[in-house]
Write an enzyme that holds these catalytic residues in place. Structure first.
Site, PDB file in Angstrom:
ATOM      1  N   THR A 240       0.849  -1.202   0.000  1.00 41.66           N
ATOM      2  CA  THR A 240       0.000   0.000   0.000  1.00 41.66           C
ATOM      3  C   THR A 240       0.883   1.249   0.000  1.00 41.66           C
ATOM      4  O   THR A 240       0.397   2.331   0.296  1.00 41.66           O
ATOM      5  CB  THR A 240      -0.938   0.040   1.238  1.00 41.66           C
ATOM      6  N   ARG A 242       4.133   2.412  -2.428  1.00 41.44           N
ATOM      7  CA  ARG A 242       4.327   2.968  -3.763  1.00 41.44           C
ATOM      8  C   ARG A 242       4.618   1.809  -4.718  1.00 41.44           C
ATOM      9  O   ARG A 242       5.375   0.888  -4.380  1.00 41.44           O
ATOM     10  CB  ARG A 242       5.486   3.973  -3.800  1.00 41.44           C
ATOM     11  N   GLU A 271       0.750   3.449 -12.270  1.00 45.62           N
ATOM     12  CA  GLU A 271      -0.643   3.789 -11.944  1.00 45.62           C
ATOM     13  C   GLU A 271      -1.065   5.150 -12.499  1.00 45.62           C
ATOM     14  O   GLU A 271      -2.254   5.386 -12.700  1.00 45.62           O
ATOM     15  CB  GLU A 271      -0.875   3.746 -10.423  1.00 45.62           C
ATOM     16  N   HIS A 303      -5.388   2.829  -5.443  1.00 46.77           N
ATOM     17  CA  HIS A 303      -4.781   3.841  -4.563  1.00 46.77           C
ATOM     18  C   HIS A 303      -5.858   4.534  -3.710  1.00 46.77           C
ATOM     19  O   HIS A 303      -6.058   5.740  -3.793  1.00 46.77           O
ATOM     20  CB  HIS A 303      -3.993   4.875  -5.381  1.00 46.77           C
ATOM     21  N   GLN A 304      -6.545   3.724  -2.915  1.00 49.97           N
ATOM     22  CA  GLN A 304      -7.608   4.282  -2.073  1.00 49.97           C
ATOM     23  C   GLN A 304      -7.290   4.164  -0.591  1.00 49.97           C
ATOM     24  O   GLN A 304      -8.157   4.408   0.248  1.00 49.97           O
ATOM     25  CB  GLN A 304      -8.948   3.607  -2.395  1.00 49.97           C
TER      26      GLN A 304
END
Ligand code: NAI
Length: 333
Positions: A240, A242, A271, A303-304
């Site tokens: 979570t 990079r 991303e 990416h939340q």
């Protein structure tokens, strides 16, 4: 004179949260802010839009490389205010040379990202995402849904900063044994009952490995073919932090030969070409990404990790405060 501020990569929720923060602010200085929201990202080709702006507010996938910064400097931008913690997408030396201040939001509820990390672990383990679909279709079979008990399992945490520590706190509550590694050992981590080990031991002894260190030249692709070799067969890997921390080709190979038993990603190296946009009608060109999401034991979120009401509110207030009071400037060591 009003301070002109350009926000990039904004979605509806950013605009709502920042507008609310501006309204609720007690500072007179927020009344002197003239804000323009742009939906697109900030990069060399969009940077000329910053002409006449004093401050740009950027996010994780804006590309603030030397070229972008050169254009921002020619536009007379004085401050890049990142509304995120990581700053790997900014060429800090180029910004320093151009006399542009860079600020960030170093800690906005580390628990927010930690809880998403745990959500990935629990979902992958207990298959609640698959159970949800099965039950809705009247399929109550349990085949394929078997998990493992987290209690007593060994979890390896790479990076024991704010988020890593919050993850450790939760895992200790589950009764997990926690091994961790970080160039800087933190006594409060030991007080939580976790032990520091070298990275090789962490790789070889952990059932679950979760990454919580920043992306730097040193940590780039720290998970690669060689490091995967050192891990247990069927390891659960969670990232979570990079995307660039992992080599996605090595992940695909590791999944194919069942070295990786579970993979949870909230971030992906490329991303910026995918996330935060509805691409459901597009043909996605990133073959590695498409391959990754075909595996039944891979769970990707876009990416939340940061995405809670509390964290967004905190980000908005700290970003505005950074603009007004000059706090949280990023400096090179
Ligand atoms: P932090 O700066 O508090 O902690 C990072 C820790 O990693 C430090 O203790 C540092 O010494 C350690 N470290 C550095 N290089 C290392 C290496 N090679 N091996 C092991 N440890 C190493 O950062 P924080 O707030 O805990 O954030 C961690 C990462 O999470 C950030 O770098 C950011 O990229 C990511 N993040 C992701 C979010 C998301 O929405 N998914 C939101 C916020 C942050």
């Amino acid at each position: 004179m009003k301070k002109k501020i350009a926000f990039f990569s904004t979605q509806d929720y950013d605009r709502h949260v920042f507008d609310a923060a501006l309204k609720s602010s007690v500072s007179n200085q927020t009344k002197d802010m003239d804000i323009t929201y742009f939906e697109h990202t900030l990069c060399a080709s969009t940077a000329p839009l910053c002409q006449g702006f004093d401050v740009v507010v950027a996010f994780v996938n804006d590309d603030l490389n030397a070229k972008t910064i050169e254009i921002l400097a020619s536009c007379k931008v004085k401050h890049i205010a990142l509304r995120c913690a990581g700053f790997n997408n900014v060429d800090i030396s180029a910004a320093e040379a151009a006399n542009i201040r860079v600020s960030r939001v170093p800690a906005y509820s580390p628990e927010t990202v930690a809880e998403h990390t745990i959500a990935l672990i629990l979902t992958l383990n207990r298959n609640t995402h698959k159970a949800y679909n099965r039950v809705r279709e009247g399929n109550f079979q349990l085949n394929g849904l078997m998990g493992f008990t987290l209690h007593n399992k060994t979890v390896g945490i790479v990076g024991t900063g704010k988020i890593g520590k919050a993850v450790i706190r939760i895992l200790r509550g589950f009764g997990c044994k926690v091994l961790c590694c970080d160039p800087f050992e933190d006594e409060t981590v030991k007080d939580l009952g976790a032990s520091y080990v070298d990275i090789e031991t962490l790789f070889s002894e952990s059932t679950i490995i979760s990454l919580h260190c920043p992306l730097t030249e040193d940590s780039n692709h720290m998970i690669n073919e060689a490091s995967l070799q050192k891990m247990q067969d069927g390891v659960m890997l969670i990232n979570t932090s990079r995307g660039g921390l992992v080599d996605d080709t090595a992940l695909i190979n590791g999944l194919k030969r069942r070295k990786i038993g579970y993979l949870g990603l909230d971030v992906y190296e490329r991303e910026s070409e995918l996330f935060f946009t509805d691409r459901s009608h597009e043909i996605i060109q990133d073959d590695n990404f498409q391959r990754l999401i075909t595996f039944p034991n891979v769970l990707v979120t876009g990416h939340q990790g940061f995405f809670t009401a509390e964290a967004l509110n905190e980000i908005a207030h700290v970003t505005l405060d950074n603009i007004i009071n000059g706090n949280n400037t990023v400096v090179l060591d």
